[in-house]
Design a protein around this motif. Structure first.
Motif, mmCIF file in Angstrom:
data_model
loop_
_atom_site.group_PDB
_atom_site.id
_atom_site.type_symbol
_atom_site.label_atom_id
_atom_site.label_comp_id
_atom_site.label_asym_id
_atom_site.label_seq_id
_atom_site.Cartn_x
_atom_site.Cartn_y
_atom_site.Cartn_z
ATOM 1 N N GLU A 39 0.821 -1.206 0.000
ATOM 2 C CA GLU A 39 0.000 0.000 0.000
ATOM 3 C C GLU A 39 0.860 1.263 0.000
ATOM 4 O OE1 GLU A 39 -3.562 1.926 2.640
ATOM 5 O OE2 GLU A 39 -3.321 -0.235 2.578
ATOM 6 N N ALA A 40 1.955 1.245 0.745
ATOM 7 C CA ALA A 40 2.835 2.418 0.790
ATOM 8 C C ALA A 40 3.607 2.583 -0.512
ATOM 9 C CB ALA A 40 3.804 2.291 1.958
ATOM 10 N N GLY A 41 4.065 1.495 -1.100
ATOM 11 C CA GLY A 41 4.897 1.584 -2.291
ATOM 12 C C GLY A 41 4.149 1.760 -3.593
ATOM 13 N N TRP A 42 3.012 1.084 -3.718
ATOM 14 C CA TRP A 42 2.302 1.090 -4.994
ATOM 15 C C TRP A 42 0.900 1.678 -4.906
ATOM 16 C CZ3 TRP A 42 5.471 -2.962 -3.524
ATOM 17 C CH2 TRP A 42 6.588 -3.157 -4.327
ATOM 18 N N ASP A 43 0.534 2.169 -3.730
ATOM 19 C CA ASP A 43 -0.758 2.820 -3.521
ATOM 20 C C ASP A 43 -1.924 1.931 -3.961
ATOM 21 O OD1 ASP A 43 -2.238 4.912 -2.498
ATOM 22 O OD2 ASP A 43 -2.465 5.867 -4.457
ATOM 23 N N THR A 44 -1.859 0.670 -3.601
ATOM 24 C CA THR A 44 -2.937 -0.262 -3.908
ATOM 25 C C THR A 44 -3.192 -1.132 -2.677
ATOM 26 O OG1 THR A 44 -3.708 -1.964 -5.417
ATOM 27 C CG2 THR A 44 -1.380 -2.006 -4.884
ATOM 28 N N SER A 45 -4.427 -1.525 -2.495
ATOM 29 C CA SER A 45 -4.807 -2.337 -1.340
ATOM 30 C C SER A 45 -5.224 -3.722 -1.793
ATOM 31 C CB SER A 45 -5.978 -1.689 -0.598
ATOM 32 O OG SER A 45 -5.613 -0.440 -0.078
ATOM 33 N N PHE A 46 -4.734 -4.739 -1.095
ATOM 34 C CA PHE A 46 -5.129 -6.114 -1.359
ATOM 35 C C PHE A 46 -5.104 -6.866 -0.048
ATOM 36 C CE2 PHE A 46 -0.669 -6.763 -1.002
ATOM 37 C CZ PHE A 46 -0.494 -8.083 -0.655
ATOM 38 N N GLY A 47 -5.732 -8.000 -0.021
ATOM 39 C CA GLY A 47 -5.699 -8.859 1.165
ATOM 40 C C GLY A 47 -6.200 -8.154 2.405
ATOM 41 N N VAL A 48 -5.377 -8.191 3.440
ATOM 42 C CA VAL A 48 -5.741 -7.600 4.716
ATOM 43 C C VAL A 48 -5.948 -6.099 4.579
ATOM 44 C CG1 VAL A 48 -4.917 -7.145 7.057
ATOM 45 C CG2 VAL A 48 -4.612 -9.386 6.063
ATOM 46 N N ALA A 49 -5.087 -5.432 3.835
ATOM 47 C CA ALA A 49 -5.215 -3.982 3.676
ATOM 48 C C ALA A 49 -6.531 -3.624 2.993
ATOM 49 C CB ALA A 49 -4.042 -3.425 2.880
ATOM 50 N N GLY A 50 -6.909 -4.380 1.990
ATOM 51 C CA GLY A 50 -8.168 -4.126 1.308
ATOM 52 C C GLY A 50 -9.365 -4.304 2.234
ATOM 53 N N LEU A 51 -9.330 -5.336 3.051
ATOM 54 C CA LEU A 51 -10.427 -5.563 3.993
ATOM 55 C C LEU A 51 -10.487 -4.473 5.058
ATOM 56 C CD1 LEU A 51 -10.081 -9.412 4.528
ATOM 57 C CD2 LEU A 51 -11.853 -8.223 3.244
ATOM 58 N N LEU A 52 -9.324 -4.056 5.529
ATOM 59 C CA LEU A 52 -9.299 -3.009 6.550
ATOM 60 C C LEU A 52 -9.729 -1.661 5.981
ATOM 61 C CD1 LEU A 52 -6.059 -4.011 8.475
ATOM 62 C CD2 LEU A 52 -8.425 -4.403 9.140
ATOM 63 N N ARG A 53 -9.383 -1.371 4.732
ATOM 64 C CA ARG A 53 -9.836 -0.123 4.092
ATOM 65 C C ARG A 53 -11.345 -0.129 3.909
ATOM 66 N NH1 ARG A 53 -6.640 0.365 5.976
ATOM 67 N NH2 ARG A 53 -4.480 0.591 5.529
ATOM 68 N N ALA A 54 -11.901 -1.296 3.542
ATOM 69 C CA ALA A 54 -13.350 -1.411 3.381
ATOM 70 C C ALA A 54 -14.082 -1.205 4.706
ATOM 71 C CB ALA A 54 -13.702 -2.763 2.786
ATOM 72 N N ALA A 55 -13.415 -1.521 5.810
ATOM 73 C CA ALA A 55 -13.997 -1.340 7.143
ATOM 74 C C ALA A 55 -13.702 0.048 7.699
ATOM 75 C CB ALA A 55 -13.463 -2.406 8.086
ATOM 76 N N ASP A 56 -13.115 0.926 6.895
ATOM 77 C CA ASP A 56 -12.791 2.305 7.284
ATOM 78 C C ASP A 56 -11.855 2.389 8.487
ATOM 79 O OD1 ASP A 56 -14.274 3.450 5.228
ATOM 80 O OD2 ASP A 56 -16.118 3.402 6.407
ATOM 81 N N LEU A 57 -10.881 1.498 8.546
ATOM 82 C CA LEU A 57 -9.861 1.555 9.593
ATOM 83 C C LEU A 57 -8.661 2.340 9.075
ATOM 84 C CD1 LEU A 57 -10.074 -2.079 10.970
ATOM 85 C CD2 LEU A 57 -10.847 0.002 12.082
ATOM 86 N N PRO A 58 -7.869 2.922 9.971
ATOM 87 C CA PRO A 58 -6.718 3.724 9.531
ATOM 88 C C PRO A 58 -5.636 2.871 8.866
ATOM 89 C CG PRO A 58 -6.766 3.542 11.921
ATOM 90 C CD PRO A 58 -8.021 2.925 11.412
ATOM 91 N N GLU A 59 -4.722 3.551 8.182
ATOM 92 C CA GLU A 59 -3.664 2.861 7.432
ATOM 93 C C GLU A 59 -2.755 2.031 8.329
ATOM 94 O OE1 GLU A 59 -1.482 5.503 4.938
ATOM 95 O OE2 GLU A 59 -3.275 6.352 4.051
ATOM 96 N N TRP A 60 -2.531 2.470 9.552
ATOM 97 C CA TRP A 60 -1.612 1.759 10.430
ATOM 98 C C TRP A 60 -2.209 0.463 10.973
ATOM 99 C CZ3 TRP A 60 -3.979 1.441 15.093
ATOM 100 C CH2 TRP A 60 -4.877 2.451 15.431
ATOM 101 N N ALA A 61 -3.466 0.181 10.690
ATOM 102 C CA ALA A 61 -4.085 -1.059 11.175
ATOM 103 C C ALA A 61 -3.414 -2.292 10.560
ATOM 104 C CB ALA A 61 -5.575 -1.056 10.881
ATOM 105 N N THR A 62 -2.917 -2.166 9.313
ATOM 106 C CA THR A 62 -2.222 -3.313 8.702
ATOM 107 C C THR A 62 -0.926 -3.626 9.451
ATOM 108 O OG1 THR A 62 -1.203 -1.826 7.100
ATOM 109 C CG2 THR A 62 -3.193 -2.973 6.416
ATOM 110 N N LEU A 63 -0.286 -2.581 9.960
ATOM 111 C CA LEU A 63 0.921 -2.822 10.758
ATOM 112 C C LEU A 63 0.590 -3.561 12.052
ATOM 113 C CD1 LEU A 63 2.810 0.551 10.261
ATOM 114 C CD2 LEU A 63 3.331 -1.664 9.238
ATOM 115 N N LEU A 64 -0.571 -3.264 12.622
ATOM 116 C CA LEU A 64 -0.983 -3.984 13.826
ATOM 117 C C LEU A 64 -1.166 -5.473 13.548
ATOM 118 C CD1 LEU A 64 -3.559 -1.615 15.560
ATOM 119 C CD2 LEU A 64 -1.219 -2.120 16.236
ATOM 120 N N VAL A 65 -1.687 -5.793 12.369
ATOM 121 C CA VAL A 65 -1.834 -7.199 11.992
ATOM 122 C C VAL A 65 -0.454 -7.852 11.910
ATOM 123 C CG1 VAL A 65 -2.591 -8.771 10.163
ATOM 124 C CG2 VAL A 65 -4.020 -6.821 10.793
#
Length: 90
Positions: A39-65
């Motif tokens: 997400e940081a390098g290519w500005d695209t969401s997939f997998g966990v990041a995509g699910l967390l974005r759909a749930a309106d969670l902040p960007e740092w939530a993927t780091l928590l995972v």
């Protein structure tokens, strides 16, 4: 034969639990940190990041995972170390 089964039932089998913790920890680390890097390098969401974005969670939530996965791997390493120490192996 009955004696072998009796002895086997008394000894707890923790290898399958350890294996599952190792598997889930590895999956969480790869998905969490991999999604954050993608997400940081290519500005695209997939997998966990995509699910967390759909749930309106902040960007740092993927780091928590990813950190949750690292914590699980630390638990596995600590249990493995304690088991080896109890068996008398350095």
């Amino acid at each position: 034969m009955a004696n072998q089964l009796k002895n086997r039932s008394k000894k707890p089998d923790t290898t399958s639990g350890q294996g599952l913790l190792l598997l889930f920890g590895t999956i969480l680390v790869v998905q969490g940190f991999g999604s954050a890097i993608t997400e940081a390098g290519w500005d695209t969401s997939f997998g966990v990041a995509g699910l967390l974005r759909a749930a309106d969670l902040p960007e740092w939530a993927t780091l928590l995972v990813g950190f949750a996965g690292a914590a699980l791997l630390a638990v596995v390493a600590r249990r493995n170390y304690a088991r080896k120490r109890a068996a008398g192996r350095p």
